[in-house]
Design an enzyme around this catalytic site. Structure first.
Site, PDB file in Angstrom:
ATOM      1  CG  HIS A   2      75.515  59.349  31.254  1.00  0.00           C
ATOM      2  ND1 HIS A   2      76.851  59.557  31.491  1.00  0.00           N
ATOM      3  CD2 HIS A   2      75.422  58.120  30.686  1.00  0.00           C
ATOM      4  CE1 HIS A   2      77.538  58.504  31.097  1.00  0.00           C
ATOM      5  NE2 HIS A   2      76.708  57.618  30.595  1.00  0.00           N
ATOM      6  CG  ASP A  49      77.733  54.669  22.309  1.00  0.00           C
ATOM      7  OD1 ASP A  49      78.863  54.206  22.154  1.00  0.00           O
ATOM      8  OD2 ASP A  49      77.408  55.386  23.272  1.00  0.00           O
ATOM      9  CD  GLN A  54      78.326  47.011  27.289  1.00  0.00           C
ATOM     10  OE1 GLN A  54      77.210  46.727  27.693  1.00  0.00           O
ATOM     11  NE2 GLN A  54      78.595  48.197  26.776  1.00  0.00           N
TER      12      GLN A  54
HETATM   13  O1  PAF Z   1      75.817  52.789  26.204  1.00  0.00           O
HETATM   14  C1  PAF Z   1      76.008  52.210  27.285  1.00  0.00           C
HETATM   15  O2  PAF Z   1      76.277  52.830  28.308  1.00  0.00           O
HETATM   16  C2  PAF Z   1      75.907  50.697  27.358  1.00  0.00           C
HETATM   17  O3  PAF Z   1      76.371  50.103  26.197  1.00  0.00           O
HETATM   18  C3  PAF Z   1      74.481  50.194  27.687  1.00  0.00           C
HETATM   19  C4  PAF Z   1      73.488  50.578  26.616  1.00  0.00           C
HETATM   20  C5  PAF Z   1      74.039  50.783  29.019  1.00  0.00           C
HETATM   21  C6  PAF Z   1      74.491  48.669  27.812  1.00  0.00           C
HETATM   22  O4  PAF Z   1      75.381  48.246  28.786  1.00  0.00           O
END
Ligand code: PAF
Length: 281
Positions: free
Chosen positions: A37, A150, A61
Site C-alpha cells: 500500500h 490483484d 465484495q
Molecule cells: O484492492 C483492494 O483493496 C480493494 O479491492 C479495493 C480496490 C480497494 C476495492 O474495495
C-alpha cells in the site's frame, strides 16, 4: 492530515485542492496497510498530486462465507503509516455512507469478471467494480493507483474506466514482496508460522515459470502444469486455481504468442493467497 468521514467532506477537500491547481491522486484501499500500500502512496506523491487514500472494507465484495468480519482493521496504525509517506487526506466512510438504506445499483464488467478468481468468488468483482466506480465518482481523481498483485482487479478497473468514459488515468504498480518472495497482502496475517514458510512456494513456482519462459518455453499447459506440480508438492497448500491466461482478455491460451500472465490462488489454512507474474512484456 484530514480524516474525511462523509462524501460531502471529500468533495469539499477535492474542490479546495483543485482551486489551488493541484491534481488529485487517489489510492483506494481496504486498510491494514503494508509496504505494498505504501508503495502506491509514495508513487502517487512522487507523481506530484494531492494524495487521498480511501479506507473502506467493502461488504459488497465479500461472499457470505468469506472473511468480512475478521478482515484485519487498525485505523490508527493506518493513519500513522499514511501520514509518514505524505498522504494528505483519508476518506474513511461508514458502510451507511457508501450504501445508505435503499441502495440498489451494482456494476458488472462482464467477461473479465468470469475467469480466475471470478469462478471461486461469485459476485466479488461486481462488488469491487461497484465500490471503485462510486469512489471514483466521489473523489473524481486525475490518477488512481492499483497494485498488480490483484491483476484481474486491475484489468477490470481498466475496462471499467474505458467503458464508462471516465477521465482517470489508472497507474498499475509492481507487486511488493517480502524478502523471501511472498507477495505482501493484508491477509498474510492469517498464516501460521508453518503456513507462512510453506507459502514461499508460490513465488518460487512463478519464478520457475518465468525462467522457463525466458528459456523459450511457449506451451502454456506445460508452464501451468509445472507451477501446479510444485505447489501441489507442498502439503500445506490447497490449490484453488493455477492458470496461464492472455494478459489482456484473461482467457486461457494454449501457446504464448502475446503477453500472458501466470496467475494463481492457493489456500494455506484460512488464508487464500493470490499471486501472478507476467510472461512477456
Ligand atoms: O484492492 C483492494 O483493496 C480493494 O479491492 C479495493 C480496490 C480497494 C476495492 O474495495
Amino acid at each position: 492530515m484530514e480524516i474525511l468521514r462523509t462524501i460531502d467532506s471529500v468533495r469539499q477537500w477535492v474542490r479546495a485542492q483543485r482551486a489551488a491547481g493541484r491534481p488529485i491522486h487517489f489510492v483506494p484501499t481496504m486498510g491494514y496497510f503494508h509496504e505494498g500500500h505504501l508503495s502506491l502512496m509514495r508513487r502517487a506523491r512522487a507523481d506530484g498530486g494531492a494524495v487521498i487514500v480511501s479506507i473502506f472494507v467493502n461488504p459488497l465484495q465479500f461472499g457470505p462465507r468469506e472473511d468480512l468480519e475478521r478482515y484485519p482493521r487498525d485505523f490508527e496504525r493506518d493513519r500513522q503509516m499514511a501520514e509518514s509517506v505524505g498522504v494528505e487526506a483519508i476518506f474513511y466512510p461508514e458502510v451507511a455512507e457508501m450504501y445508505p438504506a435503499g441502495y440498489q445499483t451494482e456494476v458488472r464488467v462482464k467477461e473479465l469478471s468470469k475467469p480466475l478468481c471470478g469462478r471461486s468468488r461469485p459476485g466479488h468483482f461486481e462488488g469491487v467494480a461497484t465500490v471503485v466506480l462510486k469512489l471514483f465518482n466521489i473523489v473524481a481523481p486525475d490518477r488512481a493507483y492499483f497494485g498488480m498483485k490483484d491483476y484481474q482487479q486491475l484489468r477490470i478497473i481498466q475496462q471499467l474506466v474505458r467503458d464508462m468514459n471516465l477521465s482517470i488515468e489508472i497507474v498499475p504498480c509492481p507487486i511488493v514482496r517480502e524478502a523471501d518472495g511472498l507477495a505482501m497482502s493484508s491477509r498474510n496475517v492469517y498464516l501460521t508460522p508453518e503456513e507462512r514458510t510453506a507459502a514461499t512456494v508460490l513465488y518460487r513456482s512463478l519464478q520457475w515459470a518465468q525462467a522457463q519462459y525466458a528459456a523459450g518455453e511457449r506451451d502454456a499447459a506445460q508452464l501451468r502444469a509445472g507451477v501446479a506440480r510444485q505447489i501441489a508438492a507442498e502439503p500445506l497448500a490447497r490449490i484453488d486455481y493455477v492458470e496461464v491466461v492472455d494478459a489482456e482478455t484473461l482467457q486461457p491460451i494454449e501457446r504464448i504468442e502475446r503477453p500472458a500472465v501466470a496467475a494463481l490462488a492457493v489456500f494455506f489454512g484460512k488464508a487464500r493467497l493470490i499471486d501472478n507474474c507476467l510472461l512477456g512484456d
